[in-house]
Design a protein around this motif. Structure first.
Motif, short mmCIF file in Angstrom:
data_model
loop_
_atom_site.label_atom_id
_atom_site.label_comp_id
_atom_site.label_asym_id
_atom_site.label_seq_id
_atom_site.Cartn_x
_atom_site.Cartn_y
_atom_site.Cartn_z
N THR A 278 0.85 -1.19 0.00
CA THR A 278 0.00 0.00 0.00
C THR A 278 0.88 1.24 0.00
O THR A 278 2.06 1.16 0.35
N ASP A 301 -7.63 -0.87 -4.47
CA ASP A 301 -8.86 -0.85 -3.67
C ASP A 301 -8.93 0.46 -2.89
O ASP A 301 -8.18 1.41 -3.18
N CYS A 302 -9.79 0.51 -1.90
CA CYS A 302 -10.02 1.76 -1.17
C CYS A 302 -8.79 2.26 -0.44
O CYS A 302 -8.68 3.46 -0.14
N GLN A 303 -7.83 1.37 -0.15
CA GLN A 303 -6.65 1.79 0.61
C GLN A 303 -5.74 2.73 -0.17
O GLN A 303 -4.94 3.44 0.43
N LYS A 342 -12.66 0.46 -4.41
CA LYS A 342 -13.50 0.10 -3.27
C LYS A 342 -12.95 -1.13 -2.56
O LYS A 342 -12.17 -1.89 -3.11
N CYS A 343 -13.40 -1.31 -1.32
CA CYS A 343 -12.99 -2.45 -0.52
C CYS A 343 -14.21 -3.28 -0.13
O CYS A 343 -15.36 -2.84 -0.25
#
Length: 701
Positions: A278, A301-303, A342-343
């Motif tokens: 990340t 993803d959302c991260q 998104k997660c």
């Protein structure tokens, strides 16, 4: 008639001096001579005097003897590439004051001595790549004040001491790639004000050398790839002019978003082929144009949504192919919108399964849960919760990284087939026991990292079969003593790290005759036997700082003729007696006595020390006076700050000495009150002169 005689004489001299060696080809129009690949065993003793370019490539010279080029004082280019050279005698190049280019690449040189390059005052380019250089003596480059380019790549350097490159004030490019460097002293690069490009890739650096590199205020390009670093902390990169940074193919798992905050000119960062999962928006990089994140394991993803928003707003070009989830796998970050990241819908396991189905055939030869990089012959099994040493490593592996696993015990023969491994990383593995023969078969092992484990003792047979081991890291373990006879199977050990253990005393360290660097910082040592360092005649660095010594172990320092650096900082030593450093006075160059609560330094404490001392640290003590310091005439660094100096007549000699120095000292007055806070350098001692005159008058009466 006289004119004719002079004319004949003028042309006769070059004829006598311009004989061409029989095996060589001489071009007198271009002043060029080539004797390449002629099986020569020595430099020809004569050749055209006005030769400017000489090619001796591919011969078998072995030794470059003193004054070997006395007959060619006009040389500007000298090629000694692939000449099997092992030794350069003192004064070998002393007649070559016009030489601009010297190629010594692909030879067998092991040591660069202080006098190796004497006489090369005009040299611009020096190539030393692909030798066997283990050590460069201090002062070796002192006469190369015009050198622009220095290549020491593909050698065996492991340690860069302070001021190693002193004298290279015009150096622009320095290549140290493909060595074994794992320690860089704070002032290694202190004397390189014009360095623009530094290559440190393919070495053994575990941590970003912030302190050393921050001295390079003019550096523009830094290559650090292929070093086993795992973390880049905040404010790690502190080079104000840096524009290009390469940290590719390392073991990076985490990079602080503030890592580059103090390098505001940076425009290009390559962090490809690491283990980053990340990333956050990077702070303070307003000039950043390109960031390479390919070959990492970053899911889209959302991260990383916030990172994507930052990329879009700052218009930074980022190369990142999504590690997952399934519907984004291998998509480029540029093709996605931040709102789509998104997660919660796609489990991480999906990414791992997908990746496993796409492994190349070569990957199947790698142990399960490990990453084998065939191009650099590295295997990484970091942080995989392994409880046993994996088997089935590629036979040509040279580095194995097993950090952050749970091994408890390393059994006998765990690495039997690993004869090519040079570096083995076993840090943070909860190891309590190393069984005898644990490293059998590792006959080429040079670096062994066992830091941050639970080891409390070692049997001497542990290292059986690893006789080439030179660098052993046992710091941050549970040792209460240096294991007796641990050096029996380590005849080539050069460096021992035992910092931050619980060692209480030092007794005989039998078998450590070749040891150069001994690190014992942060133990509980309160006594050192006089015979502790007996027969350690090669020891150069001794770190005893942050222990419980209450006196300088002067008796134990006898028999250390090569000791150049001694650290005693943060020991409760209140008084330094007469002759404390006399046993090492001829070799000592760097002395650390800071943060000890020192109350008194005896008048003859520094007897024997003098011009050899380059750095002296006595800051953060309780000293009111110091003895006569005039013998310290070679100091390059001194720190006397945070001592309560009494600026009265007893300190006049220190005031006079400080005023004769051109370096920062940091000494300030504490008393009398009207001088409190003033620099000793600027304090007034005029009353002392008056008192001295009065005393003389009284004596005369």
């Amino acid at each position: 008639m006289l004119a004719l005689y002079l004319l004949v004489f003028t042309f006769a001299i070059p004829v006598a001096c311009d004989r061409c060696p029989q095996v060589c080809v001489c071009d007198n129009l271009r002043n060029f001579v080539t004797c390449a690949k002629k099986n020569l065993s020595e430099v020809p003793s004569f050749m055209p005097q006005y030769t400017e370019k000489l090619n001796l490539q591919g011969n078998y010279l072995k030794v470059i003897e003193s004054r070997a080029f006395i007959s060619t004082p006009y040389l500007t280019h000298l090629n000694l590439y692939k000449c099997s050279i092992e030794t350069i005698q003192e004064g070998a190049f002393r007649s070559l004051g016009r030489l601009l280019y010297l190629n010594l690449g692909y030879n067998s040189i092991r040591y660069i001595y202080q006098e190796s390059f004497d006489g090369l005052s005009s040299l611009l380019h020096l190539n030393l790549e692909k030798n066997h250089i283990e050590e460069i003596r201090p002062g070796a480059f002192n006469q190369l004040g015009f050198l622009n380019n220095l290549n020491i790549g593909n050698n065996f350097l492991v340690y860069l001491p302070d001021m190693l490159f002193q004298g290279l004030i015009q150096l622009n490019v320095l290549c140290l790639s493909n060595n074994m460097i794992n320690i860089i002293s704070y002032e290694s690069f202190a004397a390189l004000p014009n360095l623009k490009k530094l290559s440190l890739d393919h070495n053994e650096l575990q941590f970003f050398p912030t302190d050393a590199l921050s001295r390079l205020s003019g550096l523009i390009k830094l290559e650090l790839g292929w070093n086993p670093m795992t973390v880049i902390p905040e404010e790690a990169i502190q080079m104000t002019s840096l524009k290009q940074l390469y940290m590719n193919n390392m073991a990076l798992q985490e990079i602080s978003f503030k890592a580059f905050e103090k390098s505001r000119q940076i425009s290009f960062i390559d962090i490809s082929n690491n283990q980053i999962s990340t990333i956050q928006p990077l702070a303070g990089v307003k000039q950043l144009k390109y960031l390479n994140l390919t070959g990492n394991r970053i899911p889209c993803d959302c991260q990383i949504r916030q990172f994507k928003e930052w990329v879009d707003s700052s218009k930074v070009k980022v190369d990142l192919f999504c590690f997952g989830p399934d519907h984004f796998h291998r998509d480029h970050l540029d093709s996605l919108r931040a709102i789509d990241l998104k997660c919660g819908q796609f489990p991480v396991e999906t990414y791992n399964i997908l990746t496993a189905t796409e492994k190349t055939p070569e990957k199947k030869k790698c142990p399960l849960n490990c990453n084998c990089k065939s191009d650099v012959k590295h295997v990484t099994c970091d942080n995989k919760l392994l409880r046993q040493i994996p088997q089935g490593f590629p036979i040509d592996t040279i580095l194995i990284d097993l950090r952050r696993n749970k091994f408890d015990v390393i059994p006998k023969g765990s690495f039997l087939d690993m004869k090519n491994v040079v570096s083995l990383h076993l840090q943070h593995c909860d190891i309590r026991e190393l069984q005898p023969g644990a490293f059998l078969g590792m006959k080429n092992l040079v670096y062994l990292y066992l830091s941050n484990n639970q080891i409390s003792d070692l049997n001497s047979d542990v290292f059986q079969g690893a006789s080439k081991l030179e660098y052993l890291f046992l710091d941050h373990n549970n040792f209460v003593k240096v294991p007796k006879e641990m050096f029996v199977f380590l005849p080539n050990i050069l460096s021992l790290h035992m910092e931050h253990n619980s060692v209480t005393s030092l007794s005989d360290m039998t078998g450590a005759e070749k040891l150069r660097w001994l690190y014992l910082t942060g133990n509980n040592i309160n006594s050192v036997r006089p015979s502790a360092f007996r027969n350690m005649k090669s020891l150069e660095k001794l770190y005893l700082d942050d222990n419980r010594l209450n006196e300088v172990p002067s008796h134990a320092l006898k028999g250390l003729p090569m000791l150049s650096e001694l650290r005693l900082s943060k020991n409760p030593i209140k008084n330094i007696g007469n002759g404390a450093f006399l046993p090492i006075s001829r070799s000592l160059q760097h002395l650390y006595l800071n943060d000890m609560g020192l109350l008194k330094v005896s008048n003859r404490a520094f007897i024997g020390l003098g011009p050899h001392i380059k750095s002296l640290f006595i800051e953060n003590n309780k000293l009111e006076v110091l003895p006569d310091m005039k013998s310290f005439s070679g100091l390059e660094v001194i720190n006397l700050s945070n001592n309560p100096f009494r600026c009265d007549c007893h300190l006049k000699h220190l005031h006079r000495w400080i005023n004769g120095l051109n370096i920062k000292v940091g000494a300030t007055c504490a008393v009398p009150n009207h001088m409190k806070g003033q620099k000793v350098r600027n304090a007034l001692f005029s009353t002392c002169e008056e008192q001295t005159s009065d005393e003389k008058n009284k004596k005369q009466e």
